[in-house]
Design a protein around this motif. Structure first.
Motif, PDB file in Angstrom:
ATOM      1  N   ARG A  44       0.842  -1.189   0.000  1.00 59.27           N
ATOM      2  CA  ARG A  44       0.000   0.000   0.000  1.00 59.27           C
ATOM      3  C   ARG A  44       0.885   1.249   0.000  1.00 59.27           C
ATOM      4  NH1 ARG A  44      -5.012  -0.496   3.740  1.00 59.27           N
ATOM      5  NH2 ARG A  44      -3.420  -0.788   5.338  1.00 59.27           N
ATOM      6  N   GLU A  45       0.465   2.237  -0.758  1.00 55.07           N
ATOM      7  CA  GLU A  45       1.250   3.470  -0.937  1.00 55.07           C
ATOM      8  C   GLU A  45       0.488   4.663  -0.380  1.00 55.07           C
ATOM      9  OE1 GLU A  45       2.873   6.157  -4.740  1.00 55.07           O
ATOM     10  OE2 GLU A  45       1.287   4.688  -5.004  1.00 55.07           O
ATOM     11  N   GLY A  46       1.180   5.494   0.368  1.00 50.67           N
ATOM     12  CA  GLY A  46       0.586   6.735   0.829  1.00 50.67           C
ATOM     13  C   GLY A  46       0.506   7.735  -0.307  1.00 50.67           C
ATOM     14  N   VAL A  47      -0.667   8.271  -0.568  1.00 53.18           N
ATOM     15  CA  VAL A  47      -0.874   9.201  -1.676  1.00 53.18           C
ATOM     16  C   VAL A  47      -0.834  10.644  -1.200  1.00 53.18           C
ATOM     17  CG1 VAL A  47      -2.524   9.959  -3.422  1.00 53.18           C
ATOM     18  CG2 VAL A  47      -2.232   7.514  -2.954  1.00 53.18           C
ATOM     19  N   SER A  48      -1.554  10.922  -0.116  1.00 50.67           N
ATOM     20  CA  SER A  48      -1.658  12.291   0.356  1.00 50.67           C
ATOM     21  C   SER A  48      -2.158  12.281   1.789  1.00 50.67           C
ATOM     22  CB  SER A  48      -2.632  13.078  -0.525  1.00 50.67           C
ATOM     23  OG  SER A  48      -2.760  14.409  -0.079  1.00 50.67           O
ATOM     24  N   CYS A  49      -1.805  13.329   2.532  1.00 52.34           N
ATOM     25  CA  CYS A  49      -2.389  13.481   3.853  1.00 52.34           C
ATOM     26  C   CYS A  49      -2.562  14.966   4.167  1.00 52.34           C
ATOM     27  CB  CYS A  49      -1.574  12.778   4.933  1.00 52.34           C
ATOM     28  SG  CYS A  49       0.028  13.485   5.291  1.00 52.34           S
ATOM     29  N   PHE A  50      -3.459  15.222   5.112  1.00 59.29           N
ATOM     30  CA  PHE A  50      -3.816  16.588   5.506  1.00 59.29           C
ATOM     31  C   PHE A  50      -3.862  16.640   7.022  1.00 59.29           C
ATOM     32  CE2 PHE A  50      -5.970  20.644   5.059  1.00 59.29           C
ATOM     33  CZ  PHE A  50      -6.790  20.717   6.170  1.00 59.29           C
ATOM     34  N   TYR A  93      -8.320   2.684  -3.628  1.00 60.42           N
ATOM     35  CA  TYR A  93      -7.993   3.837  -2.802  1.00 60.42           C
ATOM     36  C   TYR A  93      -8.757   3.746  -1.480  1.00 60.42           C
ATOM     37  CZ  TYR A  93      -5.628   6.137  -6.665  1.00 60.42           C
ATOM     38  OH  TYR A  93      -4.744   6.450  -7.671  1.00 60.42           O
ATOM     39  N   SER A  94      -8.043   4.028  -0.385  1.00 58.17           N
ATOM     40  CA  SER A  94      -8.644   3.979   0.943  1.00 58.17           C
ATOM     41  C   SER A  94      -8.357   5.269   1.690  1.00 58.17           C
ATOM     42  CB  SER A  94      -8.091   2.800   1.740  1.00 58.17           C
ATOM     43  OG  SER A  94      -8.370   1.569   1.113  1.00 58.17           O
ATOM     44  N   CYS A  95      -9.370   5.746   2.401  1.00 56.58           N
ATOM     45  CA  CYS A  95      -9.156   6.887   3.274  1.00 56.58           C
ATOM     46  C   CYS A  95      -8.813   6.378   4.672  1.00 56.58           C
ATOM     47  CB  CYS A  95     -10.397   7.767   3.322  1.00 56.58           C
ATOM     48  SG  CYS A  95     -11.897   6.925   3.856  1.00 56.58           S
ATOM     49  N   ALA A  96      -8.190   7.230   5.450  1.00 58.86           N
ATOM     50  CA  ALA A  96      -7.789   6.837   6.796  1.00 58.86           C
ATOM     51  C   ALA A  96      -7.623   8.075   7.660  1.00 58.86           C
ATOM     52  CB  ALA A  96      -6.488   6.039   6.753  1.00 58.86           C
ATOM     53  N   ALA A  97      -7.680   7.875   8.974  1.00 54.48           N
ATOM     54  CA  ALA A  97      -7.531   8.979   9.919  1.00 54.48           C
ATOM     55  C   ALA A  97      -6.619   8.558  11.058  1.00 54.48           C
ATOM     56  CB  ALA A  97      -8.897   9.404  10.461  1.00 54.48           C
ATOM     57  N   ALA A  98      -5.712   9.469  11.414  1.00 55.55           N
ATOM     58  CA  ALA A  98      -4.753   9.220  12.486  1.00 55.55           C
ATOM     59  C   ALA A  98      -4.960  10.240  13.595  1.00 55.55           C
ATOM     60  CB  ALA A  98      -3.325   9.303  11.955  1.00 55.55           C
ATOM     61  N   ARG A  99      -5.180   9.755  14.812  1.00 44.78           N
ATOM     62  CA  ARG A  99      -5.348  10.671  15.939  1.00 44.78           C
ATOM     63  C   ARG A  99      -4.026  11.343  16.297  1.00 44.78           C
ATOM     64  NH1 ARG A  99      -7.362   7.340  18.883  1.00 44.78           N
ATOM     65  NH2 ARG A  99      -9.580   7.799  18.754  1.00 44.78           N
ATOM     66  N   GLY A 101       0.086  11.726  14.975  1.00 45.63           N
ATOM     67  CA  GLY A 101       1.020  11.496  13.879  1.00 45.63           C
ATOM     68  C   GLY A 101       0.309  11.535  12.547  1.00 45.63           C
ATOM     69  N   GLY A 102       0.668  10.597  11.679  1.00 47.76           N
ATOM     70  CA  GLY A 102       0.057  10.545  10.355  1.00 47.76           C
ATOM     71  C   GLY A 102       1.081  10.493   9.249  1.00 47.76           C
ATOM     72  N   THR A 103       2.361  10.409   9.612  1.00 46.45           N
ATOM     73  CA  THR A 103       3.383  10.306   8.587  1.00 46.45           C
ATOM     74  C   THR A 103       3.655   8.862   8.207  1.00 46.45           C
ATOM     75  OG1 THR A 103       5.132  10.309  10.268  1.00 46.45           O
ATOM     76  CG2 THR A 103       4.480  12.438   9.336  1.00 46.45           C
ATOM     77  N   ARG A 104       3.198   7.926   9.025  1.00 48.67           N
ATOM     78  CA  ARG A 104       3.386   6.501   8.738  1.00 48.67           C
ATOM     79  C   ARG A 104       2.050   5.787   8.735  1.00 48.67           C
ATOM     80  NH1 ARG A 104       5.638   3.646  12.468  1.00 48.67           N
ATOM     81  NH2 ARG A 104       5.243   5.121  14.162  1.00 48.67           N
ATOM     82  N   GLU A 105       1.934   4.793   7.871  1.00 49.55           N
ATOM     83  CA  GLU A 105       0.686   4.045   7.747  1.00 49.55           C
ATOM     84  C   GLU A 105       0.255   3.437   9.074  1.00 49.55           C
ATOM     85  OE1 GLU A 105       0.752   1.238   4.530  1.00 49.55           O
ATOM     86  OE2 GLU A 105      -0.816   0.018   5.444  1.00 49.55           O
ATOM     87  N   ALA A 106       1.208   2.970   9.871  1.00 53.47           N
ATOM     88  CA  ALA A 106       0.883   2.312  11.138  1.00 53.47           C
ATOM     89  C   ALA A 106       0.224   3.254  12.137  1.00 53.47           C
ATOM     90  CB  ALA A 106       2.149   1.714  11.743  1.00 53.47           C
ATOM     91  N   GLU A 107       0.326   4.560  11.905  1.00 49.16           N
ATOM     92  CA  GLU A 107      -0.243   5.529  12.841  1.00 49.16           C
ATOM     93  C   GLU A 107      -1.729   5.786  12.599  1.00 49.16           C
ATOM     94  OE1 GLU A 107       2.385   8.762  11.987  1.00 49.16           O
ATOM     95  OE2 GLU A 107       3.839   8.161  13.528  1.00 49.16           O
ATOM     96  N   TYR A 108      -2.284   5.247  11.530  1.00 47.78           N
ATOM     97  CA  TYR A 108      -3.678   5.501  11.190  1.00 47.78           C
ATOM     98  C   TYR A 108      -4.593   4.549  11.951  1.00 47.78           C
ATOM     99  CZ  TYR A 108      -2.390   8.993   7.817  1.00 47.78           C
ATOM    100  OH  TYR A 108      -1.916  10.146   7.255  1.00 47.78           O
TER     101      TYR A 108
END
Length: 121
Positions: A44-50, A93-99, A101-108
């Motif tokens: 899985r690849e990170g595309v974008s985060c906000f 494509y999947s959306c996700a939310a991290a309480r 962090g958010g720079t790594r997939e494991a943080e979501y």
């Protein structure tokens, strides 16, 4: 607590799609939100985060200038506007939310169910 994704589909190269994720049971304004994609047989690849705390954004080099992430707090919904789509953008494509962090997939913490995007002529 869950996401409901929508907006995937099939489009020709050069076309556009907008993906949406409606959050239920939590407030997106308290989270970093992100979009990921995955092709069968690949990681899985990170595309974008906000980051909602400072409105900073991140885009993978492969989508810079073509994709735009946004977060409408009035609707508790996040979006990914995808323009100038290429065949190599084809993925789930999947959306996700991290309480935190958010720079790594494991943080979501929370994930949408995924939606298929197919770019083909």
């Amino acid at each position: 607590v869950y996401f409901v994704e929508s907006g995937g589909g099939s489009v020709q190269p050069g076309g556009s799609l907008r993906l949406s994720c409606v959050a239920s049971g939590f407030d997106l304004d308290d989270f970093t939100v992100g979009w990921f994609r995955q092709v069968p047989g690949k990681e899985r690849e990170g595309v974008s985060c906000f980051d909602s705390s400072d409105h900073s954004t991140y885009y993978a080099d492969s989508v810079k200038g073509r994709f735009t992430i946004s977060n409408d707090t009035t609707k508790n919904t996040m979006y990914l506007q995808m323009n100038s789509l290429k065949p190599e953008d084809t993925a789930v494509y999947s959306c996700a939310a991290a309480r935190i962090g958010g720079t790594r997939e494991a943080e979501y913490d929370y994930w949408g169910q995924g939606t298929q995007v197919t770019v083909s002529s």
